[in-house]
Write a protein that holds these residues in place. Structure first.
Motif, PDB file in Angstrom:
ATOM      1  N   ALA A 140      -7.179  -0.132   4.917  1.00 51.81           N
ATOM      2  CA  ALA A 140      -7.868   0.931   4.460  1.00 51.81           C
ATOM      3  C   ALA A 140      -9.272   0.324   4.250  1.00 51.81           C
ATOM      4  CB  ALA A 140      -7.399   1.204   2.939  1.00 51.81           C
ATOM      5  N   PHE A 141     -10.218   1.043   4.733  1.00 52.00           N
ATOM      6  CA  PHE A 141     -11.638   0.644   4.710  1.00 52.00           C
ATOM      7  C   PHE A 141     -12.065   1.570   3.335  1.00 52.00           C
ATOM      8  CE2 PHE A 141     -10.971  -0.082   9.194  1.00 52.00           C
ATOM      9  CZ  PHE A 141     -11.817  -1.025   9.543  1.00 52.00           C
ATOM     10  N   ILE A 142     -12.689   0.831   2.591  1.00 52.09           N
ATOM     11  CA  ILE A 142     -13.077   1.328   1.263  1.00 52.09           C
ATOM     12  C   ILE A 142     -14.440   0.622   0.613  1.00 52.09           C
ATOM     13  CG2 ILE A 142     -11.794  -0.268  -0.097  1.00 52.09           C
ATOM     14  CD1 ILE A 142     -11.208   2.099  -2.035  1.00 52.09           C
ATOM     15  N   ALA A 143     -15.456   1.556   0.070  1.00 52.44           N
ATOM     16  CA  ALA A 143     -16.529   1.078  -0.405  1.00 52.44           C
ATOM     17  C   ALA A 143     -16.925   2.133  -1.460  1.00 52.44           C
ATOM     18  CB  ALA A 143     -17.571   0.942   0.748  1.00 52.44           C
ATOM     19  N   PRO A 144     -17.863   1.750  -2.295  1.00 54.07           N
ATOM     20  CA  PRO A 144     -18.605   2.674  -3.325  1.00 54.07           C
ATOM     21  C   PRO A 144     -19.265   3.774  -2.541  1.00 54.07           C
ATOM     22  CG  PRO A 144     -18.741   0.404  -4.088  1.00 54.07           C
ATOM     23  CD  PRO A 144     -18.188   0.239  -2.778  1.00 54.07           C
ATOM     24  N   ASN A 145     -18.994   5.171  -2.896  1.00 55.42           N
ATOM     25  CA  ASN A 145     -20.014   6.201  -2.454  1.00 55.42           C
ATOM     26  C   ASN A 145     -19.566   6.205  -0.894  1.00 55.42           C
ATOM     27  OD1 ASN A 145     -21.297   6.390  -4.938  1.00 55.42           O
ATOM     28  ND2 ASN A 145     -22.426   4.613  -4.486  1.00 55.42           N
ATOM     29  N   LYS A 146     -18.670   5.947  -0.221  1.00 53.10           N
ATOM     30  CA  LYS A 146     -18.121   6.188   1.116  1.00 53.10           C
ATOM     31  C   LYS A 146     -16.860   6.564   1.015  1.00 53.10           C
ATOM     32  CE  LYS A 146     -21.013   2.617   3.310  1.00 53.10           C
ATOM     33  NZ  LYS A 146     -20.873   1.449   4.425  1.00 53.10           N
ATOM     34  N   LEU A 147     -16.687   7.423   2.184  1.00 53.35           N
ATOM     35  CA  LEU A 147     -15.181   7.973   2.688  1.00 53.35           C
ATOM     36  C   LEU A 147     -14.188   6.682   2.782  1.00 53.35           C
ATOM     37  CD1 LEU A 147     -15.798  10.256   5.550  1.00 53.35           C
ATOM     38  CD2 LEU A 147     -15.374  10.781   3.132  1.00 53.35           C
ATOM     39  N   THR A 148     -12.986   6.860   2.267  1.00 47.49           N
ATOM     40  CA  THR A 148     -12.018   5.848   2.457  1.00 47.49           C
ATOM     41  C   THR A 148     -11.056   5.991   3.536  1.00 47.49           C
ATOM     42  OG1 THR A 148     -11.825   5.323   0.054  1.00 47.49           O
ATOM     43  CG2 THR A 148      -9.667   4.886   1.251  1.00 47.49           C
ATOM     44  N   PHE A 149     -10.908   5.540   4.720  1.00 46.82           N
ATOM     45  CA  PHE A 149     -10.098   5.563   5.645  1.00 46.82           C
ATOM     46  C   PHE A 149      -8.731   4.884   5.492  1.00 46.82           C
ATOM     47  CE2 PHE A 149     -14.062   6.847   7.546  1.00 46.82           C
ATOM     48  CZ  PHE A 149     -13.775   7.700   8.412  1.00 46.82           C
ATOM     49  N   MET A 163       0.806  -1.168  -0.162  1.00 50.25           N
ATOM     50  CA  MET A 163      -0.167   0.117   0.184  1.00 50.25           C
ATOM     51  C   MET A 163       0.956   1.325   0.066  1.00 50.25           C
ATOM     52  SD  MET A 163      -3.220  -1.216   2.454  1.00 50.25           S
ATOM     53  CE  MET A 163      -4.020   0.391   2.326  1.00 50.25           C
ATOM     54  N   GLY A 164       2.128   1.234  -0.288  1.00 47.91           N
ATOM     55  CA  GLY A 164       3.203   2.303  -0.204  1.00 47.91           C
ATOM     56  C   GLY A 164       3.486   3.052   0.802  1.00 47.91           C
ATOM     57  N   ALA A 165       3.100   2.595   1.989  1.00 49.57           N
ATOM     58  CA  ALA A 165       3.346   3.400   3.258  1.00 49.57           C
ATOM     59  C   ALA A 165       4.306   2.521   4.088  1.00 49.57           C
ATOM     60  CB  ALA A 165       2.178   3.628   4.072  1.00 49.57           C
ATOM     61  N   CYS A 166       5.154   1.937   3.434  1.00 49.50           N
ATOM     62  CA  CYS A 166       6.307   1.041   4.244  1.00 49.50           C
ATOM     63  C   CYS A 166       6.909   1.419   5.597  1.00 49.50           C
ATOM     64  CB  CYS A 166       7.345   0.556   3.270  1.00 49.50           C
ATOM     65  SG  CYS A 166       6.655  -0.268   1.760  1.00 49.50           S
ATOM     66  N   ALA A 205      -4.973   8.558   6.500  1.00 48.99           N
ATOM     67  CA  ALA A 205      -5.562   9.726   5.498  1.00 48.99           C
ATOM     68  C   ALA A 205      -7.144   9.414   5.412  1.00 48.99           C
ATOM     69  CB  ALA A 205      -4.934   9.492   4.091  1.00 48.99           C
ATOM     70  N   VAL A 206      -8.022  10.465   5.008  1.00 49.52           N
ATOM     71  CA  VAL A 206      -9.435  10.282   4.954  1.00 49.52           C
ATOM     72  C   VAL A 206      -9.954  10.827   3.454  1.00 49.52           C
ATOM     73  CG1 VAL A 206     -11.858  10.478   5.430  1.00 49.52           C
ATOM     74  CG2 VAL A 206     -10.112  10.168   7.405  1.00 49.52           C
ATOM     75  N   LEU A 207     -10.078   9.823   2.685  1.00 51.55           N
ATOM     76  CA  LEU A 207     -10.271  10.343   1.116  1.00 51.55           C
ATOM     77  C   LEU A 207     -11.976  10.333   0.745  1.00 51.55           C
ATOM     78  CD1 LEU A 207      -7.576   7.944  -0.408  1.00 51.55           C
ATOM     79  CD2 LEU A 207      -7.193  10.190   0.229  1.00 51.55           C
ATOM     80  N   PRO A 208     -12.171  11.293   0.262  1.00 55.94           N
ATOM     81  CA  PRO A 208     -13.572  11.561  -0.246  1.00 55.94           C
ATOM     82  C   PRO A 208     -14.071  10.419  -1.221  1.00 55.94           C
ATOM     83  CG  PRO A 208     -12.452  13.201  -1.380  1.00 55.94           C
ATOM     84  CD  PRO A 208     -11.398  12.642  -0.608  1.00 55.94           C
ATOM     85  N   PRO A 209     -15.438  10.154  -1.348  1.00 57.87           N
ATOM     86  CA  PRO A 209     -15.922   9.123  -2.362  1.00 57.87           C
ATOM     87  C   PRO A 209     -15.414   9.466  -3.554  1.00 57.87           C
ATOM     88  CG  PRO A 209     -17.608   9.755  -0.759  1.00 57.87           C
ATOM     89  CD  PRO A 209     -16.282  10.703  -0.671  1.00 57.87           C
ATOM     90  N   LEU A 210     -15.194   8.715  -4.460  1.00 57.36           N
ATOM     91  CA  LEU A 210     -15.310   9.094  -6.129  1.00 57.36           C
ATOM     92  C   LEU A 210     -16.475   9.838  -6.590  1.00 57.36           C
ATOM     93  CD1 LEU A 210     -13.599   5.943  -7.452  1.00 57.36           C
ATOM     94  CD2 LEU A 210     -12.739   8.188  -7.511  1.00 57.36           C
ATOM     95  N   PRO A 211     -16.446  10.721  -7.203  1.00 55.03           N
ATOM     96  CA  PRO A 211     -17.572  11.618  -7.771  1.00 55.03           C
ATOM     97  C   PRO A 211     -18.439  10.571  -8.514  1.00 55.03           C
ATOM     98  CG  PRO A 211     -15.650  12.506  -8.457  1.00 55.03           C
ATOM     99  CD  PRO A 211     -15.230  11.522  -7.824  1.00 55.03           C
ATOM    100  N   SER A 212     -19.723  10.718  -8.557  1.00 49.66           N
ATOM    101  CA  SER A 212     -20.638   9.740  -9.352  1.00 49.66           C
ATOM    102  C   SER A 212     -20.498  10.486 -10.593  1.00 49.66           C
ATOM    103  CB  SER A 212     -22.061   9.919  -8.832  1.00 49.66           C
ATOM    104  OG  SER A 212     -22.058   9.505  -7.612  1.00 49.66           O
ATOM    105  N   ILE A 252      -8.621   3.833  15.969  1.00 47.89           N
ATOM    106  CA  ILE A 252      -8.992   4.630  14.318  1.00 47.89           C
ATOM    107  C   ILE A 252      -8.525   5.992  14.798  1.00 47.89           C
ATOM    108  CG2 ILE A 252     -10.913   5.021  12.807  1.00 47.89           C
ATOM    109  CD1 ILE A 252     -10.135   2.045  13.249  1.00 47.89           C
ATOM    110  N   LYS A 253      -9.074   6.601  15.946  1.00 48.63           N
ATOM    111  CA  LYS A 253      -8.625   8.003  16.229  1.00 48.63           C
ATOM    112  C   LYS A 253      -7.234   8.186  15.878  1.00 48.63           C
ATOM    113  CE  LYS A 253     -12.439   9.094  19.110  1.00 48.63           C
ATOM    114  NZ  LYS A 253     -13.062   9.008  20.445  1.00 48.63           N
ATOM    115  N   GLN A 254      -6.328   7.199  16.389  1.00 44.68           N
ATOM    116  CA  GLN A 254      -5.068   7.597  16.632  1.00 44.68           C
ATOM    117  C   GLN A 254      -3.895   7.127  15.530  1.00 44.68           C
ATOM    118  OE1 GLN A 254      -4.163   5.125  20.152  1.00 44.68           O
ATOM    119  NE2 GLN A 254      -5.297   6.522  21.529  1.00 44.68           N
ATOM    120  N   LYS A 255      -4.582   6.174  14.530  1.00 48.06           N
ATOM    121  CA  LYS A 255      -3.983   5.923  13.481  1.00 48.06           C
ATOM    122  C   LYS A 255      -4.380   6.118  12.115  1.00 48.06           C
ATOM    123  CE  LYS A 255      -1.226   3.604  16.516  1.00 48.06           C
ATOM    124  NZ  LYS A 255       0.072   3.928  16.734  1.00 48.06           N
ATOM    125  N   ILE A 256      -5.048   7.308  11.985  1.00 44.96           N
ATOM    126  CA  ILE A 256      -5.631   7.588  10.630  1.00 44.96           C
ATOM    127  C   ILE A 256      -4.478   8.148   9.983  1.00 44.96           C
ATOM    128  CG2 ILE A 256      -7.006   9.517   9.308  1.00 44.96           C
ATOM    129  CD1 ILE A 256      -9.178   8.856  11.411  1.00 44.96           C
TER     130      ILE A 256
END
Length: 127
Positions: A65-74, A55-58, A118-125, A112-116
């Motif tokens: 990473a938590f990821i889903a369509p139309n959701k924030l990515t943590f 994931m490039g954060a060696c 990045a938080v990424l916005p959902p992809l635009p529809s 979760i609070k301590q180890k974030i």
């Protein structure tokens, strides 16, 4: 139906030493412990645990990473392969329960609070 996913870098090797199986990377150990936790959870049918090779954060291992369509990515980093598992499982339930991934900060587990990282916005529809 789209599914919420939890990506875990299985190649991650933390800079500090924890008591994990010597033959496994810390990332693989984290993945295995989460998989075991999900197998005993009611949420196993809702979140898909997915191993990834990098994931490039060696320099900030272990990463997830938590990821889903139309959701924030943590994106989370510097996770303990032992101590972070209960909080990751709890956050999985919270993340699944939202339609947009916006779990209120005050409700998030400590890890979760301590180890974030990045938080990424959902992809635009696409309209």
């Amino acid at each position: 139906m789209a599914q919420d996913m939890l990506f875990i870098c299985i190649l991650c090797r933390a800079s500090h030493t924890e008591e994990v199986q010597a033959s496994l990377s810390e990332g693989q150990s984290l993945f295995d412990r989460l998989q075991a936790g999900l197998e005993t959870s009611d949420e196993k049918h809702h979140i898909r645990l997915q191993p990834v090779r990098c994931m490039g954060a060696c320099d900030r291992a272990c990463t997830a990473a938590f990821i889903a369509p139309n959701k924030l990515t943590f994106m989370l980093s510097q996770l303990s392969p032992i101590d972070s598992v209960p909080d990751l499982l709890e956050f999985s339930c919270q993340y699944i329960a939202t339609s947009d991934g916006k779990v209120p900060y005050k409700d998030r587990p400590a890890t979760i609070k301590q180890k974030i990282h990045a938080v990424l916005p959902p992809l635009p529809s696409q309209s």
